[in-house]
Scaffold this motif. Sequence first.
Motif, short mmCIF file in Angstrom:
data_model
loop_
_atom_site.label_atom_id
_atom_site.label_comp_id
_atom_site.label_asym_id
_atom_site.label_seq_id
_atom_site.Cartn_x
_atom_site.Cartn_y
_atom_site.Cartn_z
N LEU A 79 -15.19 -40.01 15.76
CA LEU A 79 -14.42 -38.94 15.15
C LEU A 79 -15.14 -37.82 15.35
O LEU A 79 -14.49 -36.37 15.07
N LEU A 133 -11.93 -33.37 10.99
CA LEU A 133 -10.62 -33.76 11.39
C LEU A 133 -9.44 -32.44 11.28
O LEU A 133 -8.77 -32.20 11.93
N THR A 189 -9.39 -30.15 13.81
CA THR A 189 -8.99 -30.74 15.04
C THR A 189 -7.25 -30.62 15.37
O THR A 189 -6.57 -31.14 14.17
N VAL A 246 -6.36 -35.84 18.75
CA VAL A 246 -6.84 -37.41 18.41
C VAL A 246 -6.02 -38.59 18.82
O VAL A 246 -6.62 -39.26 19.20
N TYR A 253 -2.86 -39.74 13.67
CA TYR A 253 -3.57 -38.64 13.06
C TYR A 253 -3.38 -38.60 11.39
O TYR A 253 -4.44 -38.35 10.77
#
Length: 743
Positions: free
Chosen positions: A409, A497, A500, A505, A512
């Motif tokens: 990640l 995250l 992003t 992802v 996600y």
Amino acid sequence: MESTKTILNVHLASDSVAVLHLPYVLQVLTAEHLQPSSHLSKLTSRINSLLHSKDTGARWTGLCLAYRTSTLSKSFMIESGQGWLAVALPIISKKEPLPVVRAAVILCRAVFTFATDTPEFQRQVSTPNVPKFTAALITLLEKESDVELKVLILDTLAHLVPLYPNVHRASHSALTSLVTRILMESSSTYNSQCLVKPASKLYSILHCTGGKVGAANMWRKSVDDTLVAVWDAFHSLRTTFPDERGRIPGPSTHADLATLIATGVERLRSFVLTLCDLLKSTTQRPVNVPVGPIVKLVTAMITVTGDEQTEGSVDSNVRAMETLVMPSIWKLACDLIICLTRCVGHNMTPYLKRLVSYIVYHLEQKPPPVQRIPFLEALQTLLTQCHPLHDSILSTRLTKVISSFTSILLPKQSDTSNDSEKAAVASGGKKGKKRARAYEGDEVFNTSMEVICPAHNDGKALLTACDVMRLLLQKADASPPVCSIASRIILSALFYLPQTSPSLVSPDPRIYEQLVTKIQTIAIELGAGSTTAMSKSLPLVVRAASTAGLNDTHLHELDTLLHPRLPPFLRSLPAVEALALFTSEESNEEAQIRETLGLVPSSTSAILPPTRIEKDVTMADPVPVIQIPSTAAPPVPPVLFSGVTALQATIPLSTSHADSAQKQELAKIAQDAIPIATVPATVATSASASTPSTSTPILTVAPVTSTTFERNSTRVDAMVANQDADEEMPLIDIDLDSDSDSE
């Protein structure tokens, strides 16, 4: 709504019209049409006339209408059920079209099921006709070749046997032999696979025919027989490998070895499914579950490898094919572990350490996501149902390998930045120390960005790994450095995250959303700390979570932490090894673990958006972000500029003639720091007044291809860091043009 009179006079006027209008009649017919009225007897007569019609379509229409009315009105079914059975039971024994036979089976099943709470109907109608119905179904199952009809018959028998156990006692041996033959003849064809699941379900409830006293003994006998069948199927797939006693089974004389191996895998899958269904079935009295023999079977299945040495010569083709089916054996072993653990619960605790060690070994081999999912699911079930794993060595290994899966990640260092840094180190000149220009919007043209979870199995494996990580951080007894690394990975992912795009992802946006929710849950639990000390990462978690958005559950947890409903009590600071936010706080062991996992602090990551500046500045190597306390004037909040570090932004411009001692002290402080992002003071104050720092690093995954390259790069980075530490920090003079402009 169409009235009953309209349905009779228009849609059911004749046999041909009834067949044509049947879908509409089934759609508009409700329970109100079956209320007592003058037209109800006419509807009953019309259905009976359709059932006795010579036309096949009309009989099929009558069966469908009878089933629909039986589901809408129980009283209507009790009044007409005996007459319907007199027509439907002979249809099953006759040679009729498949739609008519299917409709007759479904109608009989409904009549025998919907009136189980009516004793008089049971005594006069159900009990005399159920044995006839079962015998007709067994005969039809043996001679019929249609797969859908066979599945319907098996489901019907599995539904009726628990309802009428005493009636089916005479049919127990016939049903057992029929189901066993289906399971033994299972193959990789579609038709065979469709029959395995309903046959397994039927076999798992046949012990109910033994009554209250004999059901437990019959269940145990079924389990023992199934275990023997699983062992036989397993040994048929290991003919070139020694068994648990060190003996090698004899070679097979089958001509088509590929078909033999495929049939063995399907047979093993069928009997494992049957064993799982037996474990999930119920009995009226307690039974003794053979946990030890099942765990022995699971151990033999999950420990199969292709490295066993055998004496003498073996067929290389057979050995190669048996090696290829090992992932299927591992998956079946994991399925059996999951089912057994859910059935017996904490009674699996004595075998927890052994099974977890096997799973850890397989996960350390870095299998692909498709093969990784069963191990992770089995591990999640074991950690959830059993008592905590009190083994620090095994817990440390497990946490490290799960951390390597969740670290995907984190952002990866680009090859371009690594090459430029190496070139700058190698040149050693003035030009080599110039910063690499990063223009705004360059990430749009970056063609090397890869999707983290390109396939569905990748996303499922990552979500399951997050669930396992949460359980490990709650229950496992891992070493503090490993727990700190795992916590920092979760914290870094919590910051990364939201920045992003969901498409980077996974192509599935649901993955996600689930991933963000799981990471937030783990981070909030880590930030809560213990009952005596609140984690110093809580302000960072509050800030990152509030930026990304929280659901009601997370908001309630944070509200409880920040505004407890109990009287406040003094909290001591957590231990340093609990969660290291800076490289200066890392121990040597933690640094080695971080380097082993390929995690390095990001030198260019920024959480706050970059701020534009009017002119370039002359500078040396980038200086990490630190916070400098000031008593004379309020400090300027550190902001990560595109070309200026926060340290340089906080130093006044009038300090160009500072003494060398202050420069050396600042350089020494900056040497051990890593890039961080500052949390607003309001959030930090409300979260924890005792938090020593309100900033966090962003870890990145180093693109390491081999262990040797990783060790060499670590040594080079250490040498460069020692060389840069001896140099003085360059001064900033905004009145002069930058080197790039002058050249």
